[in-house]
Each structure stands twice: as structure tokens, then as C-alpha cells.
Design an enzyme around this catalytic site. Structure first.
Site, PDB file in Angstrom:
ATOM      1  N   GLY A  22       0.828  -1.210   0.000  1.00 35.56           N
ATOM      2  CA  GLY A  22       0.000   0.000   0.000  1.00 35.56           C
ATOM      3  C   GLY A  22       0.859   1.256   0.000  1.00 35.56           C
ATOM      4  N   ASP A  73      -1.740  -7.846  -5.342  1.00 36.87           N
ATOM      5  CA  ASP A  73      -2.906  -7.858  -4.451  1.00 36.87           C
ATOM      6  C   ASP A  73      -2.532  -8.759  -3.278  1.00 36.87           C
ATOM      7  OD1 ASP A  73      -5.310  -8.388  -3.125  1.00 36.87           O
ATOM      8  OD2 ASP A  73      -6.475  -8.150  -4.971  1.00 36.87           O
ATOM      9  N   TYR A 156      -7.996   0.799  17.856  1.00 34.10           N
ATOM     10  CA  TYR A 156      -9.171  -0.063  18.100  1.00 34.10           C
ATOM     11  C   TYR A 156      -8.857  -1.546  17.867  1.00 34.10           C
ATOM     12  CZ  TYR A 156     -10.379   0.716  13.057  1.00 34.10           C
ATOM     13  OH  TYR A 156     -10.384   0.808  11.683  1.00 34.10           O
ATOM     14  N   PRO A 199      -5.620   9.583  14.375  1.00 31.36           N
ATOM     15  CA  PRO A 199      -6.017  10.199  13.107  1.00 31.36           C
ATOM     16  C   PRO A 199      -4.896  10.948  12.401  1.00 31.36           C
ATOM     17  CG  PRO A 199      -6.946  11.427  14.955  1.00 31.36           C
ATOM     18  CD  PRO A 199      -6.291  10.219  15.540  1.00 31.36           C
TER      19      PRO A 199
END
Ligand code: HXC
Ligand code: NAP
Length: 293
Positions: A22, A73, A156, A199
């Protein structure tokens, strides 16, 4: 203090080859740029070859480093093995795997099809597993020394989170894999660590987690005790340290970089921050009066 500056010296990653899944966009691109600035060779992979090629030439021009775009992928083990072979053919050896690729979107869980849930689990958990297994087997087989795996998770992963349940489930699995292999593969000289970012604005995440005017309604900076979102260079500095030899004794750790965000949500009395300064005299008097009564 300027947290948008480089932390490590210019040659801190010289001689290392790093694969960033990524790596064509968002945080993966920012970390890749910094690895190149610090002297590493970097291979970036994702599904979109054109995006990777554009990113690679942009970053090569900016840094003077060597960046190899490889279509892969991560859900497909054969493609991961092919990516590894291409990287070995280009750079001779690989030293670091950075599992950064991810998929995510907000949704009430009961609205998800089985395929929607699987799609996220497959990119995040199965993808990280595929890369980890392929690279780990190679390193163990070739007795490559001083290698490491860095996994990008989220806070999380241990708190859980409503409305991103497939992602939370998958990231929890990646964190468990990090800690498990840190012990099991240490004997092969493979370190495993993770970063849990709070964030950090990216197009990929914000389009899917805060679509439309949600980004104005839910200002994530307000959830952070430090009252701001993260700067990409702060994350790039941390990742560079974790893949460098300076962190050679760091193994099995997850480092949170979120300005205190998750702890603010967790502490039972953290809401008392809403109490104005002048009220504290009154409250103290009330509490002391009760003690005497
Ligand atoms: C419900 C949805 C959906 C949505 C897709 N699906 N989006 N269901 N709500 N918003 C369903 C589809 O209908 C389909 O199910 C299944 O999911 C697969 O969708 P596809 O579009 O075919 O999948 P694919 O092309 O593989 O794309 C994967 C993707 C996409 C995850 C859906 O968004 C993507 O490519 N994401 C990559 C980048 C990304 O997500 N970046 C954000 C990372 S942020 P059916 O049953 O109809 O076939 C992150 C941050 C964490 O992780 C913490 C931030 C603070
Ligand atoms: P992003 O730009 O959307 O990055 C996700 C990357 O994963 C994209 O480059 C995407 O490229 C790639 N990808 C998706 N599916 C793939 C697949 N099947 N195979 C290979 N590559 C695939 O979002 P980001 O915000 O930078 O996220 C990067 C990482 O940080 C993720 O692990 C995310 O969970 C984590 N994170 C981000 C934040 C934040 O605030 N931004 C917070 C906590 C954690 P293609 O589409 O070209 O395949």
C-alpha cells in the site's frame, strides 16, 4: 520543536531494502518517501500499477533514491511470492516488510454482506499474513540476518470500535500475529513490531470513514487531548526508527502515536475536563464538607 522535520541522520537506513505494501498513497507513500531520504531502497506494492509507477517516479525525483513499483494484491499468496521474487531480483535481498495495505469503510455491521466483511478481513488480516509468511519463510530459509516486520494497526485493535467491525477484527488479528511472531521468530533474527496511529488525514481513510460533511460534523482533532491530528512526518520518523538498527532491542511492541486519543475515550473520569476552572473551588469545598460531616 518542529515535528515536521527529519529525526534520524541522513544515512540511517543506507543499505536496507524495505517493502511497503500500500505504498502508492497515503501513509505508505509518506513513510516510503522518508525511507528513501534516509538511504533505503524501497519497493512499493498495491493493486494499481499506474498509481505505483507515478508515486515511484515522483519520489525518486524528490529524493534521488531507488523506488520499485510492484503490482500485487496482498490477498493472493501467489502474487505476494511473485512480488518477493521481483524485489530480490532488483535489490538482491530484502530486510524489512512493512504491512501497511488496508481496506476499510464505515457501516452498521448488520448492513454488511458476508462478502463485504470478508473483503476487509482478506485485505488486512489475510494480506498481512500472506506477506509475513512469504517473507518469513524466505528469511528463515536463506538465514538472512537482522530482518524485521512492521505492521500498521490501529488503537481499536485492542479497544474494538463500532461501525468498523471488520477492520477492528482484522487489526486485532494482526496485532496478535505481531506479538506471537516476535517471540517465535526472534531465534531467526526477525523482529516484529507494530504502530497504532491515531487520526492522520489521508484521502483513502477520510473518503471512507468521514464521507461528505461527516468530516465537518466529526472533527477528529477534538477527540485528541493534544487537540490536533497527526502530521505524516511524525509517523514517518517513528516508522524509520522501528525499521532501523537503532531499535534492535525493540521486539513485540505496539507503539501508539495518537496524541492520547484512545486513552481519553477510556479513562472513566476524563469527561471532567468539561468542568471550568472556577468550579473546582466549589467542588473541593463540597467534598471536604462531606468528609467532616
Ligand atoms: C457496505 C460495502 C461498502 C460500504 C463496499 N461494500 N463498500 N458494503 N458499505 N461502504 C461491499 C460491496 O458491496 C461488496 O459486497 C464488498 O464490500 C466488496 O466491495 P468491492 O468494491 O467489490 O471490493 P474491492 O474492489 O476489493 O474494494 C475494497 C474496498 C475499497 C475496501 C471496498 O474501499 C478499497 O479498495 N479500499 C482500499 C483503501 C482503503 O480502504 N483505505 C482506507 C484505510 S483506512 P457484495 O456483497 O455487494 O459483493 C484505515 C484507517 C483506520 O484502515 C483508522 C482510522 C482512524
Ligand atoms: P490509503 O491511502 O487508502 O492506504 C491503503 C493502501 O492499501 C492503498 O495504497 C491501497 O492501494 C492499498 N491496498 C488496498 N487493498 C489492497 C490489496 N488488496 N492489495 C494491496 N494493496 C492494497 O489509507 P491510509 O490512511 O494511508 O492507510 C494506511 C494504513 O494506515 C492502513 O493500514 C490503515 O489501516 C492505517 N491507519 C490509518 C489511519 C489514518 O488516520 N489514516 C489511522 C490508523 C491506521 P490500492 O488501492 O492501489 O491497492
Amino acid at each position: 520543536m518542529d515535528f515536521t522535520k527529519k529525526m534520524l541522520r541522513d544515512d540511517a537506513l543506507a543499505g536496507k531494502t524495505i517493502v511497503v505494501t500500500g505504498g502508492g498513497s497515503g501513509l505508505g507513500k509518506s513513510m516510503t518517501k522518508h525511507f528513501l531520504e534516509l538511504g533505503a531502497n524501497v519497493a512499493i506494492s498495491s493493486r494499481n500499477l499506474e498509481k505505483l509507477q507515478n508515486t515511484a517516479s515522483e519520489l525518486e525525483n524528490e529524493t534521488g533514491g531507488k523506488c520499485l513499483p510492484v503490482q500485487c494484491d496482498v490477498r493472493n499468496y501467489d502474487e505476494v511470492e511473485k512480488m518477493l521474487q521481483l524485489v530480490l531480483a532488483e535489490f538482491g535481498e530484502v530486510d524489512v516488510l512493512l504491512n501497511n495495505a488496508a481496506g476499510n469503510f464505515i457501516s452498521p455491521t448488520e448492513r454488511l454482506s458476508a462478502n463485504a466483511f470478508d473483503t476487509i478481513i482478506d485485505i488486512v488480516l489475510k494480506g498481512s499474513k500472506n506477506c509475513t509468511l512469504a517473507f518469513g519463510k524466505h528469511w528463515i530459509d536463506k538465514k538472512t540476518e537482522n530482518t524485521s516486520i512492521l505492521n500498521i494497526v490501529t488503537t481499536y485493535a485492542w479497544t474494538g470500535s463500532a461501525y468498523v467491525v471488520p477492520s477492528a477484527t482484522a487489526k486485532a488479528g494482526v496485532l496478535a500475529m505481531t506479538r506471537s511472531l516476535a517471540v517465535e521468530w526472534a531465534k531467526y533474527g526477525i523482529r516484529c513490531n507494530a504502530i497504532a496511529p491515531g487520526p492522520f488525514p489521508t484521502k483513502g481513510a477520510w473518503d471512507r470513514l468521514l464521507p461528505g460533511d461527516l468530516k465537518d460534523k466529526f472533527d477528529l482533532a477534538k477527540k485528541v487531548p493534544l487537540k490536533r491530528v497527526g502530521d505524516h512526518q511524525e509517523l514517518a520518523n517513528l516508522a524509520s526508527y522501528l525499521v532501523s538498527d537503532f531499535s534492535a532491542y525493540l521486539n513485540g511492541e505496539v507503539i501508539t502515536i495518537d496524541g492520547g486519543e484512545w486513552l481519553k475515550g477510556a479513562g472513566q473520569f476524563n469527561l471532567l475536563e468539561a468542568i471550568p476552572e472556577e468550579l473546582w473551588d466549589q467542588l473541593e469545598a463540597m467534598i471536604k464538607a462531606k468528609k467532616r460531616g
